[in-house]
Scaffold this active site. Structure first.
Site, PDB file in Angstrom:
ATOM      1  N   THR A  19       0.810  -1.236   0.000  1.00  0.00           N
ATOM      2  CA  THR A  19       0.000   0.000   0.000  1.00  0.00           C
ATOM      3  C   THR A  19       0.837   1.278   0.000  1.00  0.00           C
ATOM      4  O   THR A  19       0.282   2.361   0.233  1.00  0.00           O
ATOM      5  CB  THR A  19      -0.955   0.041   1.227  1.00  0.00           C
ATOM      6  OG1 THR A  19      -0.149   0.039   2.410  1.00  0.00           O
ATOM      7  CG2 THR A  19      -1.911  -1.121   1.239  1.00  0.00           C
ATOM      8  N   ASP A  48      -0.194  -5.135   3.532  1.00  0.00           N
ATOM      9  CA  ASP A  48       1.013  -4.551   4.119  1.00  0.00           C
ATOM     10  C   ASP A  48       0.935  -3.029   4.103  1.00  0.00           C
ATOM     11  O   ASP A  48       0.648  -2.422   3.069  1.00  0.00           O
ATOM     12  CB  ASP A  48       2.252  -4.984   3.329  1.00  0.00           C
ATOM     13  CG  ASP A  48       3.511  -4.360   3.908  1.00  0.00           C
ATOM     14  OD1 ASP A  48       3.944  -4.830   4.984  1.00  0.00           O
ATOM     15  OD2 ASP A  48       4.037  -3.379   3.327  1.00  0.00           O
ATOM     16  N   TYR A  53       3.745   5.443   5.480  1.00  0.00           N
ATOM     17  CA  TYR A  53       3.143   5.625   4.154  1.00  0.00           C
ATOM     18  C   TYR A  53       2.112   6.752   4.181  1.00  0.00           C
ATOM     19  O   TYR A  53       1.059   6.644   4.819  1.00  0.00           O
ATOM     20  CB  TYR A  53       2.511   4.324   3.645  1.00  0.00           C
ATOM     21  CG  TYR A  53       3.494   3.170   3.496  1.00  0.00           C
ATOM     22  CD1 TYR A  53       4.874   3.391   3.491  1.00  0.00           C
ATOM     23  CD2 TYR A  53       3.059   1.860   3.369  1.00  0.00           C
ATOM     24  CE1 TYR A  53       5.782   2.338   3.362  1.00  0.00           C
ATOM     25  CE2 TYR A  53       3.951   0.809   3.229  1.00  0.00           C
ATOM     26  CZ  TYR A  53       5.314   1.062   3.238  1.00  0.00           C
ATOM     27  OH  TYR A  53       6.204   0.015   3.112  1.00  0.00           O
ATOM     28  N   GLN A 162      11.007  -8.496   6.173  1.00  0.00           N
ATOM     29  CA  GLN A 162      10.477  -7.957   4.912  1.00  0.00           C
ATOM     30  C   GLN A 162      11.627  -7.282   4.170  1.00  0.00           C
ATOM     31  O   GLN A 162      12.229  -6.341   4.683  1.00  0.00           O
ATOM     32  CB  GLN A 162       9.343  -6.965   5.201  1.00  0.00           C
ATOM     33  CG  GLN A 162       8.680  -6.492   3.925  1.00  0.00           C
ATOM     34  CD  GLN A 162       7.509  -5.553   4.147  1.00  0.00           C
ATOM     35  OE1 GLN A 162       7.552  -4.394   3.769  1.00  0.00           O
ATOM     36  NE2 GLN A 162       6.452  -6.044   4.769  1.00  0.00           N
ATOM     37  N   TYR A 190       9.350  -7.283  -0.796  1.00  0.00           N
ATOM     38  CA  TYR A 190       8.719  -6.016  -1.201  1.00  0.00           C
ATOM     39  C   TYR A 190       9.234  -5.553  -2.561  1.00  0.00           C
ATOM     40  O   TYR A 190      10.264  -6.035  -3.034  1.00  0.00           O
ATOM     41  CB  TYR A 190       8.843  -4.959  -0.109  1.00  0.00           C
ATOM     42  CG  TYR A 190      10.164  -4.281   0.174  1.00  0.00           C
ATOM     43  CD1 TYR A 190      10.738  -3.383  -0.720  1.00  0.00           C
ATOM     44  CD2 TYR A 190      10.804  -4.462   1.392  1.00  0.00           C
ATOM     45  CE1 TYR A 190      11.921  -2.708  -0.424  1.00  0.00           C
ATOM     46  CE2 TYR A 190      11.996  -3.799   1.697  1.00  0.00           C
ATOM     47  CZ  TYR A 190      12.542  -2.917   0.783  1.00  0.00           C
ATOM     48  OH  TYR A 190      13.702  -2.252   1.075  1.00  0.00           O
TER      49      TYR A 190
HETATM   50  P1  NAP Z   1       5.879  -2.881  -6.530  1.00  0.00           P
HETATM   51  O1  NAP Z   1       4.782  -3.591  -5.881  1.00  0.00           O
HETATM   52  O2  NAP Z   1       7.046  -3.668  -7.062  1.00  0.00           O
HETATM   53  O3  NAP Z   1       5.344  -1.990  -7.745  1.00  0.00           O
HETATM   54  C1  NAP Z   1       4.219  -1.159  -7.658  1.00  0.00           C
HETATM   55  C2  NAP Z   1       4.052  -0.499  -9.014  1.00  0.00           C
HETATM   56  O4  NAP Z   1       3.818  -1.519  -9.993  1.00  0.00           O
HETATM   57  C3  NAP Z   1       2.875   0.439  -9.078  1.00  0.00           C
HETATM   58  O5  NAP Z   1       3.249   1.536  -9.892  1.00  0.00           O
HETATM   59  C4  NAP Z   1       1.788  -0.381  -9.774  1.00  0.00           C
HETATM   60  O6  NAP Z   1       0.958   0.422 -10.569  1.00  0.00           O
HETATM   61  C5  NAP Z   1       2.615  -1.267 -10.675  1.00  0.00           C
HETATM   62  N1  NAP Z   1       1.923  -2.541 -10.915  1.00  0.00           N
HETATM   63  C6  NAP Z   1       1.491  -3.438  -9.996  1.00  0.00           C
HETATM   64  N2  NAP Z   1       0.918  -4.497 -10.607  1.00  0.00           N
HETATM   65  C7  NAP Z   1       0.999  -4.253 -11.936  1.00  0.00           C
HETATM   66  C8  NAP Z   1       0.564  -4.959 -13.084  1.00  0.00           C
HETATM   67  N3  NAP Z   1      -0.041  -6.146 -12.989  1.00  0.00           N
HETATM   68  N4  NAP Z   1       0.802  -4.412 -14.313  1.00  0.00           N
HETATM   69  C9  NAP Z   1       1.442  -3.234 -14.420  1.00  0.00           C
HETATM   70  N5  NAP Z   1       1.857  -2.507 -13.376  1.00  0.00           N
HETATM   71  C10 NAP Z   1       1.646  -3.016 -12.134  1.00  0.00           C
HETATM   72  O7  NAP Z   1       6.532  -1.750  -5.602  1.00  0.00           O
HETATM   73  P2  NAP Z   1       6.286  -1.219  -4.129  1.00  0.00           P
HETATM   74  O8  NAP Z   1       4.974  -0.580  -3.993  1.00  0.00           O
HETATM   75  O9  NAP Z   1       7.512  -0.442  -3.779  1.00  0.00           O
HETATM   76  O10 NAP Z   1       6.363  -2.543  -3.223  1.00  0.00           O
HETATM   77  C11 NAP Z   1       5.211  -3.249  -2.821  1.00  0.00           C
HETATM   78  C12 NAP Z   1       4.895  -3.024  -1.371  1.00  0.00           C
HETATM   79  O11 NAP Z   1       5.976  -3.433  -0.540  1.00  0.00           O
HETATM   80  C13 NAP Z   1       4.728  -1.545  -1.008  1.00  0.00           C
HETATM   81  O12 NAP Z   1       3.511  -1.022  -1.492  1.00  0.00           O
HETATM   82  C14 NAP Z   1       4.867  -1.610   0.471  1.00  0.00           C
HETATM   83  O13 NAP Z   1       3.670  -2.107   1.069  1.00  0.00           O
HETATM   84  C15 NAP Z   1       6.014  -2.609   0.614  1.00  0.00           C
HETATM   85  N6  NAP Z   1       7.347  -1.959   0.682  1.00  0.00           N
HETATM   86  C16 NAP Z   1       8.075  -2.085   1.841  1.00  0.00           C
HETATM   87  C17 NAP Z   1       9.325  -1.483   1.959  1.00  0.00           C
HETATM   88  C18 NAP Z   1      10.089  -1.640   3.242  1.00  0.00           C
HETATM   89  O14 NAP Z   1      11.080  -0.912   3.443  1.00  0.00           O
HETATM   90  N7  NAP Z   1       9.712  -2.543   4.102  1.00  0.00           N
HETATM   91  C19 NAP Z   1       9.867  -0.748   0.881  1.00  0.00           C
HETATM   92  C20 NAP Z   1       9.127  -0.675  -0.300  1.00  0.00           C
HETATM   93  C21 NAP Z   1       7.894  -1.295  -0.384  1.00  0.00           C
HETATM   94  P3  NAP Z   1      -0.580   0.743 -10.172  1.00  0.00           P
HETATM   95  O15 NAP Z   1      -0.525   1.338  -8.814  1.00  0.00           O
HETATM   96  O16 NAP Z   1      -1.005   1.652 -11.261  1.00  0.00           O
HETATM   97  O17 NAP Z   1      -1.324  -0.559 -10.193  1.00  0.00           O
END
Ligand code: NAP
Length: 276
Positions: A19, A48, A53, A162, A190
């Site tokens: 999220t 998550d 955030y 994570q 992530y």
């Molecule tokens: P991600 O999930 O790798 O990528 C998200 C991006 O990909 C968004 O722009 C989304 O676009 C796009 N997307 C998702 N599914 C898609 C699909 N089927 N086709 C095309 N585009 C797609 O990156 P993230 O948000 O950084 O990581 C995921 C989660 O991990 C985060 O949201 C957070 O909850 C967690 N996180 C944790 C940490 C940490 O330090 N613990 C760091 C980073 C992230 P749309 O929104 O337009 O669908």
């Protein structure tokens, strides 16, 4: 839905919903709420989030989107390192619970290591567990040495680490992932599609066409190929959520995995855990 087993035996879905960046734009709100709800209906019930955030906006969005579905959810949130102390963690947790509209977290993580000693954070997390505010606890962005120190301080009660893990970030395969598996701890991957940057990769697109899937589905299925790894992609539309959900049913063949190994080789030597 494929599952991963937490230490202690509880099963959670291998594919959840991230999220980060959600709840920050008024014009995206309705789509984000619809996406989260659709994901839960499809079995992606692990959500998550973090107090970081949107400065609480993502937690508030989840409360609004999923409040009525609470009993079906496995809610994960994270505390800033500066809040992970004996004095501050209970207050940070209470604020997260309030924004989420719930009375307990299923899993509460230290977002990254800061100045508070790990032993003190563990003590504060255990106190929250004893008070019924959280059911499990874990950490994020801790490399193997930090994890060993954590286990020494906690006796191994940590449920997950994570970490940044995807086709272009394979460093954890050297020692962190095997170490977590040996401890019976899960890893939560992530940015499993590298925040979208992976999806335009030409070889990934070719392999995806060959297996009859999309690049996102192949990247997610690859991340979830290990038994103990949970992937938490963030998707802001119902279409992306549906596409991602199908990845949990996609099994990559040995030939597909070999083609991905050739296109995205694991680093030859151990390297420090990368973060975003
Ligand atoms: P991600 O999930 O790798 O990528 C998200 C991006 O990909 C968004 O722009 C989304 O676009 C796009 N997307 C998702 N599914 C898609 C699909 N089927 N086709 C095309 N585009 C797609 O990156 P993230 O948000 O950084 O990581 C995921 C989660 O991990 C985060 O949201 C957070 O909850 C967690 N996180 C944790 C940490 C940490 O330090 N613990 C760091 C980073 C992230 P749309 O929104 O337009 O669908």
């Amino acid at each position: 839905m494929k599952t991963v087993t937490l230490p202690g035996g509880e099963k959670v879905p291998s594919l959840g919903q991230g999220t980060w960046m959600m709840g920050e734009r008024r014009d995206r709100r309705a789509d984000e709420i619809a996406a989260l709800r659709a994901g839960v209906d499809l079995g992606m019930t692990l959500i998550d989030t973090a107090e970081m955030y949107g400065d609480g906006a993502a937690e508030a969005l989840i409360g609004e989107a999923l409040g009525t579905l609470r009993e079906r959810l496995f809610l994960v949130s994270k505390a800033y390192p500066q809040n992970a102390s004996r004095q501050r963690l209970a207050g940070a947790c209470e604020a997260s619970l309030e924004r989420l509209g719930t009375d307990r977290l299923d899993l509460y993580l230290l977002h990254w290591r800061g100045r508070v000693p790990l032993g003190e954070t563990v003590e504060a997390l255990e106190a929250l567990k004893a008070a019924g505010k959280i059911r499990h606890w874990g950490v994020s962005n801790l490399d193997t040495d930090d994890m060993k120190e954590l286990v020494a301080a906690s006796g191994g009660a940590c449920a997950t680490d994570q970490i940044l893990y995807n086709l272009t970030r394979r460093g954890p395969e050297h020692d962190l992932l095997p170490w977590l598996a040996a401890q019976g701890m899960t890893a939560m991957a992530y940015s499993p599609v590298e925040q979208g940057r992976l999806l335009g990769h030409r070889t990934l697109a070719k392999i995806a066409t060959a297996v009859g899937a999309t690049p996102a589905q192949v990247a997610l299925a690859w991340t979830m190929r290990h038994d103990g790894v949970i992937a938490i992609p963030k998707a802001g539309s119902v279409a992306h959520v549906r596409e991602n959900r199908a990845a949990a049913d996609l099994t990559l063949s040995d030939a597909d995995l070999a083609a991905l190994d050739a296109a995205f080789p694991r680093p030859r030597d151990r390297r420090p855990l990368e973060t975003l």
